[in-house]
Design an enzyme around this catalytic site. Structure first.
Site, PDB file in Angstrom:
ATOM      1  N   THR A 136       0.676  -1.297  -0.050  1.00 26.13           N
ATOM      2  CA  THR A 136      -0.047  -0.011   0.006  1.00 26.13           C
ATOM      3  C   THR A 136       0.807   1.051   0.095  1.00 26.13           C
ATOM      4  OG1 THR A 136      -1.862  -0.842   1.350  1.00 26.13           O
ATOM      5  CG2 THR A 136      -1.806   1.264   1.479  1.00 26.13           C
ATOM      6  N   GLY A 192       5.845   3.957  -7.147  1.00 30.50           N
ATOM      7  CA  GLY A 192       5.775   2.625  -7.659  1.00 30.50           C
ATOM      8  C   GLY A 192       6.861   1.942  -8.512  1.00 30.50           C
ATOM      9  N   CYS A 196       9.523   1.160  -4.755  1.00 32.66           N
ATOM     10  CA  CYS A 196       9.086   0.281  -3.862  1.00 32.66           C
ATOM     11  C   CYS A 196       8.360  -1.179  -4.486  1.00 32.66           C
ATOM     12  CB  CYS A 196       7.969   0.663  -2.987  1.00 32.66           C
ATOM     13  SG  CYS A 196       7.113  -0.249  -1.751  1.00 32.66           S
ATOM     14  N   THR A 221       4.483  -1.659  -4.362  1.00 31.85           N
ATOM     15  CA  THR A 221       3.672  -0.624  -4.815  1.00 31.85           C
ATOM     16  C   THR A 221       3.590  -0.638  -6.397  1.00 31.85           C
ATOM     17  OG1 THR A 221       4.249   0.851  -2.951  1.00 31.85           O
ATOM     18  CG2 THR A 221       3.477   1.995  -4.776  1.00 31.85           C
TER      19      THR A 221
END
EC number: 3.4.25.2
Length: 180
Positions: A5, A161, A164, A167
């Site tokens: 998340t 994104g 990570c 993500t």
């Protein structure tokens, strides 16, 4: 650390925006890539995003929304009351979760330990496994570009994104604009 998340909230001059990625992971497996972890509350005047267990998110969103309604849309009062309830409830206290809530006046990070934190700059906050990447990107973009609020959130989450592993870049944003 909450995996799978990243939620970023930005309270700009003309709009408040919250965005999140769509990835849900279990261990080292991606279960879903298009989850929505954000909700509009109080007839779209409040936005909320969640990092933590998806199963718990719906209960926490409902609880927060009820407190927001009972406080007649006062986000600060609802955030404080929510934090008190979260700390008192034996079941909720065990949750490892965080929420970001914002309207046009405030932005708050709510933690499962009962914290209600307004960011020092009053503008940008992020939670989740990619939160620090998104926060760093948002601060840099806010300082050094003329991106509008929604594009700033999308670009920051895109950067998170790309860095990570928990993500993705399936980004969803929600906006509150100033009333005309």
């Amino acid at each position: 650390m909450f995996h799978a998340t990243t939620i970023l909230a930005y309270k700009g001059k003309n709009k408040s925006v919250i965005g999140g990625d769509g990835q849900v992971s279990f261990g080292n497996t991606v279960l879903k890539g298009n989850a929505v972890k954000i909700r509009k509350l109080n007839n779209g005047k409040v936005l909320a995003g969640f990092a933590g267990s998806t199963a718990d998110a719906f209960n926490l969103f409902d609880m927060f929304e009820n407190l927001l309604q009972s406080s007649k849309g006062d986000l600060l009062k609802a955030a404080i009351d929510f934090s008190k309830e979260w700390r008192k409830d034996k079941y909720l206290r065990k949750l490892e979760a965080m929420m970001l809530v914002l309207d046009r006046n405030h932005i708050f990070l709510l933690s499962g330990t009962g914290d209600v934190v307004e960011p020092e700059d009053g503008q940008i906050a992020a939670i989740g496994s990619g939160g620090n990447y998104a926060l760093s990107a948002a601060r840099a973009l806010a300082k050094h570009t003329d991106l509008d609020e929604e594009e700033l959130v999308k670009s920051s989450l895109q950067i998170a994104g790309e860095i990570c592993i928990y993500t993705n870049t399936n980004i969803k944003t929600y906006v509150i604009e100033d009333e005309k």
